[in-house]
Design a protein around this motif. Structure first.
Motif, short mmCIF file in Angstrom:
data_model
loop_
_atom_site.label_atom_id
_atom_site.label_comp_id
_atom_site.label_asym_id
_atom_site.label_seq_id
_atom_site.Cartn_x
_atom_site.Cartn_y
_atom_site.Cartn_z
N VAL A 47 26.29 0.16 -14.68
CA VAL A 47 26.13 0.30 -16.12
C VAL A 47 24.92 1.22 -16.39
CG1 VAL A 47 25.80 -0.95 -18.27
CG2 VAL A 47 27.12 -1.98 -16.42
N SER A 48 25.15 2.24 -17.20
CA SER A 48 24.07 3.20 -17.47
C SER A 48 23.06 2.61 -18.44
CB SER A 48 24.67 4.47 -18.07
OG SER A 48 25.21 4.15 -19.34
N LYS A 49 21.89 3.26 -18.50
CA LYS A 49 20.84 2.79 -19.43
C LYS A 49 21.36 2.82 -20.86
CE LYS A 49 16.46 3.34 -17.14
NZ LYS A 49 15.64 4.42 -16.59
N ALA A 50 22.06 3.89 -21.19
CA ALA A 50 22.59 4.04 -22.55
C ALA A 50 23.54 2.89 -22.88
CB ALA A 50 23.30 5.38 -22.68
N LEU A 101 24.84 -2.41 -25.39
CA LEU A 101 25.18 -3.83 -25.27
C LEU A 101 24.14 -4.68 -26.01
CD1 LEU A 101 26.25 -4.06 -21.49
CD2 LEU A 101 27.75 -4.11 -23.47
N ALA A 102 22.85 -4.30 -25.85
CA ALA A 102 21.78 -5.07 -26.49
C ALA A 102 21.90 -4.97 -28.02
CB ALA A 102 20.43 -4.55 -26.02
N VAL A 103 22.19 -3.78 -28.50
CA VAL A 103 22.34 -3.59 -29.95
C VAL A 103 23.50 -4.43 -30.47
CG1 VAL A 103 22.94 -1.90 -31.74
CG2 VAL A 103 21.30 -1.28 -29.95
#
Ligand code: ATP
Ligand code: MG
Length: 298
Positions: free
Chosen positions: A279-282, A287-289
């Motif tokens: 899973v990329s940082k972006a 996901l967090a948003v």
């Protein structure tokens, strides 16, 4: 998982053929290694465990979407191809699996080169494709029944005594091409004995619910048994390679056949170094948003 993969490799290894040194007589159709018929329940358990593991590997194959897996099944009639496919693939997500059966070619098939109808059915990346019979029939039934070759409408000057050698060459090149393009190949010959086939045909005649499986033509083919065995041996010697191995699986005991097939498929999948996509940082941010929004809303 690692331990199970190791066990599967060990079970499949005696039946794996990767070069031209193969002799059909080396594999006995009634071989069950160290297992006896008393071990049948244990073999069934092992199969269930194998099927679970296969499902996990297939999930990664699908998520990763890089490799495709092509499994080909060849055998004399009543050797148990259909049953092996059904049992071994029973736990797999149907979305990630495609099965094709190749029967006598149609008029359209005969209007093309011999690989054509199979090429159309190759699995997509992320999928397991199963060929129930395959282009290998072109070196088996077509070799045993020369009149079938005549129906193929080939220009006569191309049909020489070298035709089988040429077909093997073409198949080897084709399979090398596929493996270089991320299609992992695994081929099965379910090796049933003449005696066991006779027993299974008689069961098909005697048991009403098996009647539909019996065809008089299948029984007639028994008359060509030795020709078929010769053709199978030559085919395996000429097309077994490291990248596209044959598994010659004893097929007189269905419970054993199925465990070995499952083990070989596990071996094929586990050698691909499958993993879920990183899973990329972006993506993590996304996901967090989304999580925050979901928690804040209703
Ligand atoms: P199976 O026998 O695989 O369980 P089936 O009995 O339902 O399936 P059949 O109608 O017997 O299917 O079709 C398989 C037959 O088609 C086999 O006898 C096989 O040899 C033949 N066949 C497959 N490919 C070819 C080919 N390229 N040329 C000629 N015959 C072929
Ligand atoms: Mg048939």
């Amino acid at each position: 998982m690692k331990n199970l993969i190791k066990k599967a490799r060990k079970l499949a290894k005696p039946f794996r053929v990767t070069d031209d040194g193969f002799r059909l007589q080396d594999i006995k159709p009634d071989d069950t290694l160290e297992f006896t018929s008393e071990d049948k329940p244990r073999a069934k358990e092992a199969l269930a465990t194998g099927v679970d593991l296969l499902a996990e590997l297939q999930d990664m194959l699908y998520a990763q979407d890089r490799w495709a897996v092509l499994l080909m099944f060849q055998a004399m009639d009543a050797a148990g191809k259909d049953g092996a496919i059904k049992h071994v693939m029973s736990g797999i997500n149907p979305q990630g699996c495609q099965v094709y059966s190749f029967k006598a070619p149609s008029a359209e098939d005969l209007d093309h080169d011999f690989l054509w109808r199979c090429i159309k059915c190759l699995p997509e990346r992320g999928r397991i494709g199963i060929f129930n019979r395959s282009y290998y029939e072109e070196t088996l039934v077509v070799r045993v029944h020369r009149e079938l070759l005549e129906k193929q409408k080939l220009p006569p000057e191309l049909v020489t005594k070298d035709i089988w050698k040429e077909r093997f060459q073409d198949i080897r090149s084709f399979e090398r091409y596929l493996t270089r393009n991320g299609v992992a190949i695994c081929k099965f010959f379910l090796h049933v004995s003449n005696k066991e086939q006779k027993k299974r045909f008689l069961e098909r005649i005697q048991e009403p619910e098996k009647n539909w499986k019996f065809s008089a033509n299948d029984a007639k083919e028994r008359g060509h048994w030795d020709d078929y065995m010769e053709a199978y041996e030559d085919m395996i010697q000429n097309t077994a390679t490291k990248e596209a191995p044959w598994y010659v699986v004893p097929a007189d005991n269905k419970w054993f056949t199925r465990v070995v097939v499952a083990a070989a498929v596990i071996e094929a999948l586990s050698s691909l170094d499958l993993h879920y996509p990183k899973v990329s940082k972006a993506k993590l941010k996304e996901l967090a948003v989304a999580k925050r929004a979901l928690n804040a809303g209703r």
